[in-house]
Scaffold this motif. Sequence first.
Motif, PDB file in Angstrom:
ATOM      1  N   ALA A 218       5.112  59.983  26.002  1.00  0.00           N
ATOM      2  CA  ALA A 218       4.875  59.019  27.075  1.00  0.00           C
ATOM      3  C   ALA A 218       4.144  57.783  26.590  1.00  0.00           C
ATOM      4  CB  ALA A 218       4.077  59.685  28.197  1.00  0.00           C
ATOM      5  N   ASN A 219       3.956  57.633  25.300  1.00  0.00           N
ATOM      6  CA  ASN A 219       3.263  56.473  24.738  1.00  0.00           C
ATOM      7  C   ASN A 219       3.970  55.197  25.190  1.00  0.00           C
ATOM      8  OD1 ASN A 219       2.128  54.476  23.000  1.00  0.00           O
ATOM      9  ND2 ASN A 219       1.678  56.049  21.479  1.00  0.00           N
ATOM     10  N   PRO A 220       3.277  54.324  25.922  1.00  0.00           N
ATOM     11  CA  PRO A 220       3.955  53.168  26.487  1.00  0.00           C
ATOM     12  C   PRO A 220       4.065  51.973  25.562  1.00  0.00           C
ATOM     13  CG  PRO A 220       1.692  53.182  27.216  1.00  0.00           C
ATOM     14  CD  PRO A 220       1.863  54.410  26.359  1.00  0.00           C
ATOM     15  N   VAL A 221       3.422  52.013  24.405  1.00  0.00           N
ATOM     16  CA  VAL A 221       3.340  50.825  23.558  1.00  0.00           C
ATOM     17  C   VAL A 221       3.885  51.060  22.147  1.00  0.00           C
ATOM     18  CG1 VAL A 221       0.970  51.311  22.804  1.00  0.00           C
ATOM     19  CG2 VAL A 221       1.800  48.943  22.837  1.00  0.00           C
ATOM     20  N   ILE A 222       3.952  52.306  21.688  1.00  0.00           N
ATOM     21  CA  ILE A 222       4.403  52.563  20.321  1.00  0.00           C
ATOM     22  C   ILE A 222       5.834  53.107  20.318  1.00  0.00           C
ATOM     23  CG2 ILE A 222       3.906  53.723  18.144  1.00  0.00           C
ATOM     24  CD1 ILE A 222       1.878  51.577  18.930  1.00  0.00           C
ATOM     25  N   GLY A 223       6.036  54.376  20.621  1.00  0.00           N
ATOM     26  CA  GLY A 223       7.395  54.913  20.685  1.00  0.00           C
ATOM     27  C   GLY A 223       8.161  54.685  19.392  1.00  0.00           C
ATOM     28  N   VAL A 224       9.327  54.007  19.494  1.00  0.00           N
ATOM     29  CA  VAL A 224      10.188  53.810  18.324  1.00  0.00           C
ATOM     30  C   VAL A 224       9.596  52.864  17.291  1.00  0.00           C
ATOM     31  CG1 VAL A 224      12.373  54.361  19.430  1.00  0.00           C
ATOM     32  CG2 VAL A 224      11.490  52.027  19.544  1.00  0.00           C
ATOM     33  N   ARG A 225       8.473  52.251  17.583  1.00  0.00           N
ATOM     34  CA  ARG A 225       7.791  51.434  16.571  1.00  0.00           C
ATOM     35  C   ARG A 225       7.174  52.316  15.492  1.00  0.00           C
ATOM     36  NH1 ARG A 225       3.657  47.873  19.754  1.00  0.00           N
ATOM     37  NH2 ARG A 225       3.345  46.982  17.669  1.00  0.00           N
ATOM     38  N   SER A 226       7.001  53.598  15.808  1.00  0.00           N
ATOM     39  CA  SER A 226       6.500  54.592  14.858  1.00  0.00           C
ATOM     40  C   SER A 226       7.658  55.261  14.151  1.00  0.00           C
ATOM     41  CB  SER A 226       5.676  55.642  15.611  1.00  0.00           C
ATOM     42  OG  SER A 226       5.497  56.811  14.845  1.00  0.00           O
ATOM     43  N   VAL A 227       7.412  55.707  12.923  1.00  0.00           N
ATOM     44  CA  VAL A 227       8.426  56.463  12.177  1.00  0.00           C
ATOM     45  C   VAL A 227       8.748  57.761  12.887  1.00  0.00           C
ATOM     46  CG1 VAL A 227       8.826  57.768  10.044  1.00  0.00           C
ATOM     47  CG2 VAL A 227       7.898  55.440   9.943  1.00  0.00           C
ATOM     48  N   GLY A 228       7.731  58.424  13.468  1.00  0.00           N
ATOM     49  CA  GLY A 228       7.971  59.693  14.128  1.00  0.00           C
ATOM     50  C   GLY A 228       6.701  60.432  14.444  1.00  0.00           C
ATOM     51  N   SER A 229       6.835  61.736  14.663  1.00  0.00           N
ATOM     52  CA  SER A 229       5.710  62.552  15.111  1.00  0.00           C
ATOM     53  C   SER A 229       5.139  63.438  14.016  1.00  0.00           C
ATOM     54  CB  SER A 229       6.144  63.432  16.295  1.00  0.00           C
ATOM     55  OG  SER A 229       7.181  64.327  15.907  1.00  0.00           O
ATOM     56  N   ASP A 230       5.699  63.394  12.842  1.00  0.00           N
ATOM     57  CA  ASP A 230       5.228  64.227  11.734  1.00  0.00           C
ATOM     58  C   ASP A 230       4.425  63.387  10.753  1.00  0.00           C
ATOM     59  OD1 ASP A 230       5.398  66.767  10.061  1.00  0.00           O
ATOM     60  OD2 ASP A 230       6.210  65.272   8.681  1.00  0.00           O
TER      61      ASP A 230
END
Length: 614
Positions: A218-230
């Motif tokens: 539910a992150n409203p500002v990062i999401g696909v701007r991040s490589v991922g969750s690992d």
Amino acid sequence: MTQHLSTTRRTLLRGLGASALVGGLATCPTTAVAAPAGKGHPKDGVHVPGTTAAQRAWARRTLRTMTRDQKIGQVFNQYLYGSDANTVSEADAAENLKLYGVRTPAEVVAKYKLGGAIYFAWTNSVKDPEQIATLSNGLQRAALEASDVPLTISIDQENGVVTRMGAPATTLPGAMALGATRSPHEARIVARVNGQELHAVGVTMNHAPDADVNVNPANPVIGVRSVGSDPELVSQMVAAQVKGLQGNKGVSATAKHFPGHGDTATDSHVGLPEITHSREEWERIDLPPFKAAIAAGVDSIMSAHLVMPALDDSGDPATLSHKIITGVLREELGFQGLVVTDGLQMEGVRQKYGDGEVTVRALLAGIDMLLMTPDMPAAWQAVHDAVDSGRLPMARLDEAVLRNLQTKAKRGIVADPFVDVQRVMDVVGTRQHQRVAAGATADSITLLRNEGGTLPLAGAATVALAGWSSKTETHDALTTALSGHGATVTALQTGASPTPEQVDAAVAAAKQADVSIVTTYNVTKGSRQAVLVEALRAVGKPVVVVALRNPYDIAHLPQVDAYLASYAWSPVAMRAVADVLAGKTSPTGKLPVTIPTADDPAKTLYPFGAGLAL
């Protein structure tokens, strides 16, 4: 170079004093007004990693010749309105007058002796590559006249959803798309293309890569701007991007947003997020990518406007926290490069203090570059007053200035601050770069669901295309690409919140088609996009969903026949999607995040690493 630029460069070098070059770097002018001698100058211990002894010596000599105003200006990086340094529209002049009291970008640089400028489309700084290069040269001339030190010219070219310099520059995949490729080599090559194109237009620093670990769907500002969750995957890809950006003819990279913005439900542009990770959770989840960036030699790290009580329980955002910036980043992690704030116009950093006070507190925390203060007169005066009163020691200001100077020397800006406008298009948007973009984008497309062999589509399929589209660009590109594979497409833009009338029109089109394709954009609980998808499913024909941004949409659309994540909506991404839909290519992307169920975030719907082939 044009003759005009060559003449300007010769004039610059003639003004550099008796010793024109040291280690390939220009020395400071002997005619500048010296700052007061005595206490307040930092020891020679400021050492930006990767700089040579000659570069550090140049920075020290330059610092000794700088006036207090020049030093203060050196730590500010501001947005300036206008597509040219000296000639602007009346609208742009009005904006500059309102913010800075002068009309043109060059006049702003001269008035405040700025150390940096940042480009945005909304400031009319970014139109086409040759215009950007011309603007960069004009701003550099203004900076050299004001303080004999060239500018850091920066941009947020993360790629994907945060792309400032668009076509004809190469449209490159963003961070999460790169994560889906699982290829650090590909990430490095993509970043190298990015750095080379930015360098060609005179940009010297990119505020990328994003080093956040997006563990909150539910992150409203990062999401696909991040490589991922690992954390391990993010670390690998961030290090690769740093090396690519800063490679041959590249630019300074900026790992952001320290100490980590991946687990927040608040957008720091509009509020002050709080990260509730324990110290152990922070070290395990958020810290590894920043450590990887430092190990890779990243030039700068950007602070986050968020509260993390496990690192500082004062309630101040990290940007203003001495415990976090100096205590953790500098002393614990040993980072000696440049630390830059996130935009100071963001509400996350403005809630407790005024715009002037924020700049002083950021510098006291250990920040070296103040990015985008919304009130330059107040900020400028606040820093002046803090220096005058002794609250901001001159040694702290000098330390920040030295890091800026050393970083500029390291990146070659001092030796050659100008770019050749006539050769920009020899670098930007080349066929080779376009092939890199197309290949990496194709490798990122992730297929999570394909019930009953819905894909690939039949070659002569009739398709009803509905959903969100960036203007008409996304649907136009997907329609053209599918048509090239033999499909007949009827496209209806229904947006992120389809009206009942739009849903009815999409249903009518679906009844006449073999298959419906719906492009979605961040579907949430109760979204009208889910209503559209359910209405199309009720027609009784296959429904394929293409998630154009975050891949989490399927949690709210679990019964669709096929589901693809593209992580972007650009034409190059749509061509890659069409190739998979038509069976021309088999998807190879692997999910770089874990997707939980809609009803229970603790339950996994699709695990990290999921991905089907055709």
